[in-house]
Structures are given as structure tokens and as C-alpha cells.
Design a protein around this motif. Structure first.
Motif, PDB file in Angstrom:
ATOM      1  N   UNK A 237     -21.414 -47.327  18.414  1.00 20.29           N
ATOM      2  CA  UNK A 237     -21.625 -48.647  17.815  1.00 20.29           C
ATOM      3  C   UNK A 237     -22.779 -48.656  16.815  1.00 20.29           C
ATOM      4  N   UNK A 238     -23.895 -48.041  17.171  1.00 15.51           N
ATOM      5  CA  UNK A 238     -25.043 -47.980  16.275  1.00 15.51           C
ATOM      6  C   UNK A 238     -25.414 -46.516  16.033  1.00 15.51           C
ATOM      7  N   UNK A 239     -24.856 -45.906  15.002  1.00 15.99           N
ATOM      8  CA  UNK A 239     -25.095 -44.475  14.785  1.00 15.99           C
ATOM      9  C   UNK A 239     -26.483 -44.203  14.217  1.00 15.99           C
ATOM     10  N   UNK A 240     -26.979 -43.008  14.497  1.00 18.68           N
ATOM     11  CA  UNK A 240     -28.167 -42.530  13.806  1.00 18.68           C
ATOM     12  C   UNK A 240     -27.766 -42.132  12.390  1.00 18.68           C
ATOM     13  N   UNK A 241     -28.761 -41.931  11.540  1.00 20.74           N
ATOM     14  CA  UNK A 241     -28.434 -41.516  10.164  1.00 20.74           C
ATOM     15  C   UNK A 241     -28.039 -40.047  10.102  1.00 20.74           C
ATOM     16  N   UNK A 242     -28.521 -39.241  11.057  1.00 21.99           N
ATOM     17  CA  UNK A 242     -28.239 -37.800  11.072  1.00 21.99           C
ATOM     18  C   UNK A 242     -28.048 -37.298  12.497  1.00 21.99           C
ATOM     19  N   UNK A 243     -27.141 -36.335  12.637  1.00 26.14           N
ATOM     20  CA  UNK A 243     -26.935 -35.650  13.910  1.00 26.14           C
ATOM     21  C   UNK A 243     -26.941 -34.148  13.644  1.00 26.14           C
ATOM     22  N   UNK A 244     -27.956 -33.451  14.134  1.00 22.62           N
ATOM     23  CA  UNK A 244     -27.977 -31.983  14.072  1.00 22.62           C
ATOM     24  C   UNK A 244     -27.343 -31.464  15.351  1.00 22.62           C
ATOM     25  N   UNK A 245     -26.426 -30.509  15.229  1.00 27.02           N
ATOM     26  CA  UNK A 245     -25.689 -30.049  16.403  1.00 27.02           C
ATOM     27  C   UNK A 245     -25.250 -28.604  16.213  1.00 27.02           C
ATOM     28  N   UNK A 246     -24.983 -27.936  17.306  1.00 29.31           N
ATOM     29  CA  UNK A 246     -24.508 -26.562  17.219  1.00 29.31           C
ATOM     30  C   UNK A 246     -25.625 -25.549  17.366  1.00 29.31           C
ATOM     31  N   UNK A 247     -25.237 -24.302  17.438  1.00 35.58           N
ATOM     32  CA  UNK A 247     -26.143 -23.195  17.727  1.00 35.58           C
ATOM     33  C   UNK A 247     -27.346 -23.155  16.786  1.00 35.58           C
ATOM     34  N   UNK A 248     -28.536 -23.219  17.354  1.00 33.36           N
ATOM     35  CA  UNK A 248     -29.826 -23.071  16.659  1.00 33.36           C
ATOM     36  C   UNK A 248     -30.115 -24.175  15.643  1.00 33.36           C
ATOM     37  N   UNK A 249     -29.311 -25.212  15.603  1.00 35.87           N
ATOM     38  CA  UNK A 249     -29.502 -26.245  14.578  1.00 35.87           C
ATOM     39  C   UNK A 249     -30.877 -26.897  14.689  1.00 35.87           C
ATOM     40  N   UNK A 250     -31.206 -27.416  15.845  1.00 39.39           N
ATOM     41  CA  UNK A 250     -32.474 -28.133  16.000  1.00 39.39           C
ATOM     42  C   UNK A 250     -33.685 -27.202  15.919  1.00 39.39           C
ATOM     43  N   UNK A 251     -33.669 -26.021  16.551  1.00 38.25           N
ATOM     44  CA  UNK A 251     -34.823 -25.119  16.418  1.00 38.25           C
ATOM     45  C   UNK A 251     -35.087 -24.686  14.971  1.00 38.25           C
ATOM     46  N   UNK A 252     -34.023 -24.381  14.235  1.00 39.42           N
ATOM     47  CA  UNK A 252     -34.212 -23.931  12.852  1.00 39.42           C
ATOM     48  C   UNK A 252     -34.769 -25.059  11.994  1.00 39.42           C
ATOM     49  N   UNK A 253     -34.245 -26.259  12.175  1.00 41.93           N
ATOM     50  CA  UNK A 253     -34.750 -27.390  11.396  1.00 41.93           C
ATOM     51  C   UNK A 253     -36.206 -27.698  11.750  1.00 41.93           C
ATOM     52  N   UNK A 254     -36.562 -27.507  13.011  1.00 41.63           N
ATOM     53  CA  UNK A 254     -37.948 -27.714  13.424  1.00 41.63           C
ATOM     54  C   UNK A 254     -38.865 -26.698  12.747  1.00 41.63           C
ATOM     55  N   UNK A 255     -38.446 -25.437  12.753  1.00 41.22           N
ATOM     56  CA  UNK A 255     -39.248 -24.387  12.114  1.00 41.22           C
ATOM     57  C   UNK A 255     -39.413 -24.664  10.630  1.00 41.22           C
ATOM     58  N   UNK A 256     -38.304 -25.024   9.987  1.00 43.25           N
ATOM     59  CA  UNK A 256     -38.364 -25.265   8.541  1.00 43.25           C
ATOM     60  C   UNK A 256     -39.316 -26.411   8.210  1.00 43.25           C
ATOM     61  N   UNK A 257     -39.358 -27.383   9.066  1.00 40.70           N
ATOM     62  CA  UNK A 257     -40.209 -28.546   8.804  1.00 40.70           C
ATOM     63  C   UNK A 257     -41.693 -28.191   8.830  1.00 40.70           C
ATOM     64  N   UNK A 258     -42.054 -27.223   9.679  1.00 42.50           N
ATOM     65  CA  UNK A 258     -43.476 -27.011   9.934  1.00 42.50           C
ATOM     66  C   UNK A 258     -44.052 -25.733   9.334  1.00 42.50           C
ATOM     67  N   UNK A 259     -43.235 -24.799   8.884  1.00 40.45           N
ATOM     68  CA  UNK A 259     -43.801 -23.578   8.307  1.00 40.45           C
ATOM     69  C   UNK A 259     -43.748 -23.644   6.785  1.00 40.45           C
ATOM     70  N   UNK A 260     -44.558 -22.821   6.148  1.00 46.35           N
ATOM     71  CA  UNK A 260     -44.599 -22.782   4.691  1.00 46.35           C
ATOM     72  C   UNK A 260     -43.343 -22.124   4.124  1.00 46.35           C
ATOM     73  N   UNK A 261     -43.137 -22.281   2.835  1.00 48.41           N
ATOM     74  CA  UNK A 261     -41.999 -21.637   2.178  1.00 48.41           C
ATOM     75  C   UNK A 261     -42.062 -20.123   2.347  1.00 48.41           C
ATOM     76  N   UNK A 262     -43.230 -19.536   2.112  1.00 48.52           N
ATOM     77  CA  UNK A 262     -43.374 -18.079   2.215  1.00 48.52           C
ATOM     78  C   UNK A 262     -43.092 -17.590   3.625  1.00 48.52           C
ATOM     79  N   UNK A 263     -43.568 -18.327   4.603  1.00 48.96           N
ATOM     80  CA  UNK A 263     -43.307 -17.947   5.988  1.00 48.96           C
ATOM     81  C   UNK A 263     -41.825 -18.059   6.314  1.00 48.96           C
ATOM     82  N   UNK A 264     -41.183 -19.131   5.837  1.00 51.19           N
ATOM     83  CA  UNK A 264     -39.753 -19.270   6.100  1.00 51.19           C
ATOM     84  C   UNK A 264     -38.961 -18.184   5.373  1.00 51.19           C
ATOM     85  N   UNK A 265     -39.386 -17.828   4.162  1.00 55.00           N
ATOM     86  CA  UNK A 265     -38.757 -16.709   3.444  1.00 55.00           C
ATOM     87  C   UNK A 265     -38.753 -15.461   4.320  1.00 55.00           C
TER      88      UNK A 265
END
Length: 272
Positions: A237-265
Motif C-alpha cells: 500500500x505504501x511503498x518505499x522509494x527503493x528496494x535493494x535485494x539479492x545477493x550482496x546488494x545491501x553490503x555493497x551499497x553500504x560499502x560504496x556509501x562510506x568508502x572513497x572512490x580510490x578505495x572502492x576502485x
């Protein structure tokens, strides 16, 4: 409540599984894809398969008009059609890059534009865009694919604001690793782009990793798991704007949010 739901890319993978789940819930589901022969089982289950190539404007218009004539409305559009074009930026032709955008973004926009007037008239509706964690991160040799998904993320955010006054929700689903033929097909095409290329050694390493991941990695999520999240995004009835789902989806997005570009590279380069 029974809804009229339209879903593209419904002939295989999570799209097809989502159709089955939605039919089981009692909805009137129109399964759209180029390969009608792959959707005969959906018709037997009570679905309504129709042939659609989202890159052809007239085909899109006719299909949408046919559905509205039959049902009088479209409650939910699930934009699931797409593919992954991989290769070094230097090696992928601009023609192929345009095709990647034509399918993954402009085709999606085309059918969305066709459906929006119907939803506005009814003052309700929902657009569910199947993006990817690839819309927030990047991987080696995936420039054009990631470009389409990054674009889809921003495009969807703008659409959400524009359509809110008309009672229309826009929701993004961001799958992680899903066990479908998508990965092996992308890997094989990746190898083809690099024949006699300066990137060939690195490309082959990346492609071999992708093939192993999509054929031997039992940790990848099943299409049914991701399909269940698509169904939730489409019907809650009241959806969120985004749903991350599936293998490693949430951990990878968490890492990307908090590490630098060079570190993510450095991190992402360890995988292929």
C-alpha cells in the motif's frame, strides 16, 4: 484488490517469476517480451502474454492501447526489460552503446510515456523500475551498462516528483547477484569485444570470473527471491522509494556509501 499489471522482460528470470507470483495473487497480469514461445506457460497459468519490442514505438503504442481496451486501466507498470552490454569503453562501438541505452533507458521511457496518461486519468498508478545495484556502483568493463542504470536512478527520482500530484508512485528495485543467464551472456559478449584488443588479458580474466560466478556460485539469489521483492514493491500500500535485494546488494551499497572512490576502485578490482 485485483490490479491490472503490465510487466516487460517477462519471458525469463526474475521477470517471469514475478508474473507467476502476481497471477497467484489474483491480479490480471500482462506479460510482455519479444519471445512469445517462452511465455506459453504463463498463459496456461492465467496470464496474458503479448509480444513487445520496447525499442519500437508503434509496437509499444499498439500493445498499451490493446490492454486499455480490454481492461479500461493499467494500475501498475513494471519496467523489467533490459540487458548488460560489457566491454572496454575503447572497444565497444558507439552503435552498441546506443542500443544499450535504447533498451535499458529509452525503451523503458517509451512505454512509461504511453502508460502515464492512463494513470493520470485514473488519478492512481505505480511505476516500478528494475534498476540494479549497478546503478549505484561500477565494475570493470561495465561502463555502458552502468551508465544506463545510473541514468535510470536519476530519471526515476525526477519522475517520482513529477507524478506525485497525480497519485502515481515511482519505485526503484535494485537487485544484486541473481542466478540467471544474464551474467554468462554478458560475459561471453564481453570476450567477443576484446579480440585482439589491448584489454584482452584483463577482459578474459573478468569474463571468466563472471562465468564462474553465474554458474558455480551457490550464494547468488534465486530469481524467485528477487521476484518476491518486485511483487512487494508493486502491490504494497505504501511503498518505499527503493528496494535493494539479492545477493550482496545491501553490503555493497553500504560499502560504496562510506568508502572513497580510490578505495572502492581497489575493492572492486579484486573481483575480476
Amino acid at each position: 484488490m485485483k490490479k491490472v499489471i503490465v510487466i516487460t522482460g517477462a519471458s525469463s528470470g526474475m521477470g517471469k517469476e514475478a508474473v507467476k507470483l502476481l497471477i497467484n495473487q489474483g491480479h490480471s497480469v500482462y506479460a510482455l517480451a519479444r519471445r512469445m514461445d517462452e511465455m506459453q506457460d504463463l498463459q496456461q497459468l492465467g496470464g496474458h502474454p503479448m509480444q513487445l519490442d520496447i525499442t519500437h514505438e508503434e509496437n509499444v503504442r499498439q500493445v498499451v492501447e490493446t490492454i486499455v481496451q480490454r481492461e479500461g486501466k493499467i494500475d501498475v507498470l513494471i519496467n523489467n526489460a533490459g540487458y548488460g552490454s560489457y566491454g572496454a569503453v575503447e572497444d565497444v562501438s558507439i552503435e552498441e552503446a546506443k542500443r544499450q541505452f535504447e533498451v535499458n533507458l529509452f525503451g523503458l521511457a517509451r512505454i512509461t510515456q504511453a502508460v502515464l496518461p492512463i494513470m493520470r486519468k485514473n488519478k492512481s498508478g505505480r511505476i516500478v523500475n528494475i534498476s540494479s545495484i549497478g546503478g549505484k556502483i561500477y565494475t570493470p568493463f561495465g561502463a555502458w551498462y552502468h551508465a544506463t542504470k545510473h541514468a535510470l536512478e536519476g530519471w526515476s527520482d525526477c519522475l517520482r516528483i513529477e507524478t506525485k500530484p497525480f497519485g502515481i508512485d515511482v519505485v526503484i528495485v535494485e537487485p544484486g547477484g541473481v542466478l540467471t543467464p544474464w551474467g554468462t551472456i554478458a560475459a561471453e559478449n564481453l570476450k567477443k569485444t576484446a579480440e585482439n584488443s589491448a584489454y584482452q588479458t584483463r577482459v578474459n580474466k573478468t569474463a571468466d570470473y563472471m562465468i564462474k560466478m553465474y554458474t558455480e556460485d551457490n550464494n547468488l539469489s534465486s530469481p524467485v527471491t528477487v521476484a518476491a521483492k518486485i511483487v512487494k514493491a508493486s502491490t504494497v500500500r505504501k511503498p518505499r522509494t527503493r528496494y535493494a535485494t539479492g545477493y550482496m546488494a545491501k553490503p555493497i551499497l553500504f560499502i560504496r556509501r562510506w568508502v572513497s572512490d580510490r578505495m572502492f576502485d581497489w575493492i572492486i578490482s579484486r573481483f575480476g
